[in-house]
Design a protein around this motif. Sequence first.
Motif, PDB file in Angstrom:
ATOM      1  N   GLU A   1       0.836  -1.195   0.000  1.00 54.63           N
ATOM      2  CA  GLU A   1       0.000   0.000   0.000  1.00 54.63           C
ATOM      3  C   GLU A   1       0.869   1.242   0.000  1.00 54.63           C
ATOM      4  OE1 GLU A   1      -2.826   0.028   3.179  1.00 54.63           O
ATOM      5  OE2 GLU A   1      -3.507  -1.992   2.768  1.00 54.63           O
ATOM      6  N   GLY A   2       0.274   2.340  -0.408  1.00 55.87           N
ATOM      7  CA  GLY A   2       0.962   3.627  -0.362  1.00 55.87           C
ATOM      8  C   GLY A   2       2.256   3.637  -1.153  1.00 55.87           C
ATOM      9  N   GLU A   3       3.295   4.224  -0.556  1.00 58.72           N
ATOM     10  CA  GLU A   3       4.583   4.345  -1.237  1.00 58.72           C
ATOM     11  C   GLU A   3       5.294   3.009  -1.411  1.00 58.72           C
ATOM     12  OE1 GLU A   3       7.162   7.403   0.200  1.00 58.72           O
ATOM     13  OE2 GLU A   3       5.492   8.809   0.461  1.00 58.72           O
ATOM     14  N   SER A   4       4.920   2.017  -0.605  1.00 61.25           N
ATOM     15  CA  SER A   4       5.567   0.711  -0.721  1.00 61.25           C
ATOM     16  C   SER A   4       4.840  -0.217  -1.698  1.00 61.25           C
ATOM     17  CB  SER A   4       5.660   0.046   0.649  1.00 61.25           C
ATOM     18  OG  SER A   4       4.370  -0.260   1.133  1.00 61.25           O
ATOM     19  N   MET A   5       3.813   0.310  -2.394  1.00 57.58           N
ATOM     20  CA  MET A   5       3.074  -0.526  -3.343  1.00 57.58           C
ATOM     21  C   MET A   5       3.947  -0.875  -4.540  1.00 57.58           C
ATOM     22  SD  MET A   5      -0.406   0.039  -5.534  1.00 57.58           S
ATOM     23  CE  MET A   5      -1.458   0.120  -4.116  1.00 57.58           C
ATOM     24  N   LYS A   6       3.933  -2.168  -4.876  1.00 57.04           N
ATOM     25  CA  LYS A   6       4.652  -2.664  -6.051  1.00 57.04           C
ATOM     26  C   LYS A   6       3.600  -3.026  -7.098  1.00 57.04           C
ATOM     27  CE  LYS A   6       7.816  -4.944  -2.925  1.00 57.04           C
ATOM     28  NZ  LYS A   6       8.208  -6.258  -2.434  1.00 57.04           N
ATOM     29  N   THR A   7       3.886  -2.736  -8.370  1.00 52.96           N
ATOM     30  CA  THR A   7       2.946  -3.023  -9.445  1.00 52.96           C
ATOM     31  C   THR A   7       3.656  -3.717 -10.599  1.00 52.96           C
ATOM     32  OG1 THR A   7       1.622  -1.078  -8.884  1.00 52.96           O
ATOM     33  CG2 THR A   7       1.301  -2.003 -11.083  1.00 52.96           C
ATOM     34  N   HIS A   8       2.999  -4.735 -11.120  1.00 54.24           N
ATOM     35  CA  HIS A   8       3.473  -5.411 -12.324  1.00 54.24           C
ATOM     36  C   HIS A   8       2.340  -5.354 -13.343  1.00 54.24           C
ATOM     37  CE1 HIS A   8       5.466  -8.307 -14.923  1.00 54.24           C
ATOM     38  NE2 HIS A   8       4.320  -8.961 -15.000  1.00 54.24           N
TER      39      HIS A   8
END
Length: 93
Positions: free
Chosen positions: A50-57
């Motif tokens: 979540e937030g700034e630590s969210m990773k997306t692929h």
Amino acid sequence: MGWFSRLFGSKESPQEVIVEPIEYKGYLIYAEPIAEGGQYRIAGRITQGEGESMKTHRFIRSDLLGNQDDANELMLKKAQMLIDQMGETIFNK
């Protein structure tokens, strides 16, 4: 003016569609098929955190299907298989 713009096409931007994610093993899967020539290309994204630590692929497949529901269903299966096979490494660049 409404019939005129429908006849010759409108310059309006497409409406943003809100996609409800499917949770799978701590990941969120978003099915976002791409309309292409009357068919739908398998596409979507997998997120974790979540937030700034969210990773997306994000991914786009070569598969084309005749309707959006089938594209969503196949995308979900492909995303689950990707998560099972790669786990956290899907976020490595």
